[in-house]
Design an enzyme around this catalytic site. Structure first.
Site, mmCIF file in Angstrom:
data_model
loop_
_atom_site.group_PDB
_atom_site.id
_atom_site.type_symbol
_atom_site.label_atom_id
_atom_site.label_comp_id
_atom_site.label_asym_id
_atom_site.label_seq_id
_atom_site.Cartn_x
_atom_site.Cartn_y
_atom_site.Cartn_z
ATOM 1 N N TYR A 189 38.449 37.979 40.246
ATOM 2 C CA TYR A 189 39.038 37.889 41.584
ATOM 3 C C TYR A 189 40.274 38.754 41.721
ATOM 4 C CZ TYR A 189 36.155 33.665 41.754
ATOM 5 O OH TYR A 189 35.112 32.782 41.710
ATOM 6 N N CYS A 190 40.240 39.951 41.204
ATOM 7 C CA CYS A 190 41.406 40.833 41.190
ATOM 8 C C CYS A 190 41.132 42.053 42.078
ATOM 9 C CB CYS A 190 41.673 41.266 39.740
ATOM 10 S SG CYS A 190 43.037 42.426 39.541
ATOM 11 N N GLY A 191 42.179 42.626 42.601
ATOM 12 C CA GLY A 191 42.035 43.846 43.378
ATOM 13 C C GLY A 191 41.501 45.013 42.553
ATOM 14 N N THR A 219 39.074 44.591 40.237
ATOM 15 C CA THR A 219 37.783 44.177 39.693
ATOM 16 C C THR A 219 36.732 45.286 39.785
ATOM 17 O OG1 THR A 219 38.263 41.860 40.119
ATOM 18 C CG2 THR A 219 35.957 42.431 39.840
#
Length: 169
Positions: A47-49, A51
């Site tokens: 759930y990371c920018g 990813t």
């Protein structure tokens, strides 16, 4: 007095290949199996920018694995952006990015509860080896020592990383 940005002269008591870590399916990865290979160790999160860097990591793996590169993804919730279950992570990576490079179980990468590999990296290379965010990259040479580190902002397929990998292979 001289200060060096990287610890090329670090007195390694252990090398990367002296460690073991659990893979995403619960089996132990003996890192000795990666001896004489170059390893790109990357802490990841679903759930990371950043990813979407999974796609670049897979491209690196596809391009260089036959030359001796290992991409080792380390899913981590150290920054509160990872799923809570290894099976969910595995499915997410396979479905969304066709990931087939090795992944570990969910692993802490910073602080007192960090996996011993990340504590080792900090001890031998300094603060630049400590992940400040997801998709931090640590490049390990064939001798099992840290060659360089790259921030989350540096794309895995950037010239900065690929030129170092090619030099080491």
């Amino acid at each position: 007095m001289f200060f060096f940005n990287n610890n090329t002269f670090a007195n390694y008591e252990k090398i990367f290949f002296d460690f073991k870590i659990e893979n995403i399916s619960g089996e132990i990865i003996d890192l000795r199996n990666y001896q004489n290979k170059v390893v790109l160790l990357v802490n990841t999160a679903s759930y990371c920018g950043f990813t979407n860097q999974y796609a670049d990591l897979q491209n690196l793996w596809d391009k260089y694995k036959t030359n001796g590169l290992i991409v080792l993804g380390v899913p981590s919730n150290s920054f509160n952006q990872e799923k809570k279950d290894n099976n969910d992570i595995k499915k997410f990576c396979e479905v969304n990015f066709n990931i087939n490079f090795p992944l570990t179980t969910i692993t802490s990468v910073k602080g007192d509860d960090a996996h011993e590999i990340f504590k080792w990296a900090k001890k031998n290379y300094g603060k630049s080896a400590v992940p400040k965010w997801n998709f931090h990259k640590i490049l390990i040479n064939k001798n099992g020592k840290i060659e360089d580190t790259f921030s989350s902002l540096t794309k895995p397929t950037s010239d900065k990383i690929t030129s170092k990998i090619e030099k080491l292979l």
